[in-house]
Design a protein around this motif. Sequence first.
Motif, PDB file in Angstrom:
ATOM      1  N   ARG A 393       0.917  -1.482  -0.144  1.00  0.00           N
ATOM      2  CA  ARG A 393      -0.127  -0.253  -0.156  1.00  0.00           C
ATOM      3  C   ARG A 393       0.534   1.230   0.121  1.00  0.00           C
ATOM      4  NH1 ARG A 393      -5.344  -0.894   4.237  1.00  0.00           N
ATOM      5  NH2 ARG A 393      -5.991  -2.405   3.276  1.00  0.00           N
ATOM      6  N   ASP A 400      -5.144  -0.559  -2.648  1.00  0.00           N
ATOM      7  CA  ASP A 400      -6.275  -1.599  -2.139  1.00  0.00           C
ATOM      8  C   ASP A 400      -6.185  -2.692  -1.699  1.00  0.00           C
ATOM      9  OD1 ASP A 400      -6.292  -2.076  -4.618  1.00  0.00           O
ATOM     10  OD2 ASP A 400      -7.474  -3.028  -5.010  1.00  0.00           O
ATOM     11  N   THR A 402      -5.050  -6.081   0.002  1.00  0.00           N
ATOM     12  CA  THR A 402      -5.093  -6.684   0.534  1.00  0.00           C
ATOM     13  C   THR A 402      -4.400  -7.998   0.543  1.00  0.00           C
ATOM     14  OG1 THR A 402      -6.939  -6.565   2.610  1.00  0.00           O
ATOM     15  CG2 THR A 402      -7.333  -7.038   0.090  1.00  0.00           C
ATOM     16  N   SER A 410     -11.036  -7.559  -4.144  1.00  0.00           N
ATOM     17  CA  SER A 410     -10.157  -6.514  -4.727  1.00  0.00           C
ATOM     18  C   SER A 410      -8.869  -7.325  -5.478  1.00  0.00           C
ATOM     19  CB  SER A 410      -9.139  -6.487  -2.641  1.00  0.00           C
ATOM     20  OG  SER A 410      -7.812  -6.090  -3.303  1.00  0.00           O
TER      21      SER A 410
END
Length: 532
Positions: A393, A400, A402, A410
């Motif tokens: 990130r 986004d 994750t 995602s």
Amino acid sequence: MTKYIFVTGGVVSGLGKGITAASLGMMLKAKGLNVIAQKLDPYINMDPGTMSPLQHGEVFVTEDGHETDLDLGHYERFIDVNLNKFSNITTGRIYWNVLENERKGVYNGETVQVIPHVTNEIKKFIYSVGKKNNADIVITEIGGTTGDIEGLPYIEAIRQVANEAGRENCLFVHVTLAPVIASSGEMKSKPTQHSVKELRSLGIQPNVIVLRCDRPIDDGTRAKISMFCNVPPDCVIENSDVKLLYDVPFMLEKSNFSDIVTRELSLPDNKPDYSDWEKMLVKAHSRDKTVTIGLVGKYVQMYDAYLSVSEALTHAGIENGANINLKWIDAEKINDKDVKKILGGCDGIIIPGGFGERGIEGLLSAIKYCRESNVPYFGICLGMQTAAIEFARNVLGRADATSREFNPHSQNKVIDIMDEQIGYENTGGSMRLGAYECTLTPNSKLSQIYGGQASIFERHRHRYEFNNNYKDAFIENGMTFGGLSPDGNLVESVEYAKNRFHIGVQYHPEFKSRPHKPHPLFVAFIKAALEK
């Protein structure tokens, strides 16, 4: 012939049956005996793998991938032995086995009953751990408190074991409470008398009573318990409070605990070798430094949820001559605005394992703070995965980024699931469990910490893995991989070389740390925190 020691508890739970069993195992092993330990848990869950850490505490994982009660961690740390799937069983597993046998026709149409079918399955398990390990001594702890309905089949089973193996080959240790009335200062023996009466009504006469107390046992209390509970006076063992958990064996030895067990079971009266343990305690009690470590987690309301992590930190602190000031920090209370205020007083931050989306943003804020401020950071399992997400990130610009666990939709699932696990994400028994080999990257920090070894074996407990599609971008921007699976497909460790210590590992090194053999990763982490 294998000797059997059964540890039961009375009056209330939480008296330290597990520590008593572990301490006794350590003492008998020091006398040259081959000791193995096991825990029988009366709850109906198949194992603790899907139980809430806030109810049950941590799930301890054995080398062969069995998810077990946390007391097995005490057994391994004290006795210094690797346990296995025969070391922990639950009522759920017992009944599962019995019902499978019934469906297969093993019982030839008999009516299936608690006695003999359930008790036979329990006995089979008790005998199995000794045979598997060729043990001289099998120490079996019975979970719960004497008188619990769910524990009755276990009490009956160990009564039968004593008859089958011979009373001379079995010893019953009963751990009870001796409360003190504050107004009079009088130690009361009545709760112990009632507990022993309950145990005797079930066919078991304890040989040794370990009395949990907050002060020395007076002669009157010892004599009363000896008389009413039908044990010799020297078999009433004092179990009082100590400053350090690892002082417990020597505290129990003040009452000649191991010699009494040796006598009662007619064991070889060898002189114990406590040299390694004694050296560790000398180090522990001469620590002259203090280091503050922030443990940022999802289950900090219950310290037992991270028991092996906190103990491994203690082991590393002893090795580094430092007392560990452990700050328990709720991940949900951290954000980018307040992170410095919350973590600013910490010399190092550790994020242990966990499951689910709750608190993840707080974990990411903590990791970002550590990476940007060069605060030593150590991530374990989820702690490695969140370190990778934070880097993706805030360094790679994938806002986004994750894990599939948190957001399966995602476009940047830096942490994803293994192909063979798809469709089983939220079920028990679908994880990578137990010891797996990890090949260390030459000249990496991880390799240096492990003394230049080519490969190691560490225990795992997780479903999700690092997504290899991001490997090149990570390396180009300074996040490298200190360890991989032997085939190179699975990332076992990430490290940010610019910082003094910024390492995440997919495995659980805390499970292999011992008080006199601290895990090198924890030792290196505490050393880095002290240098800060």
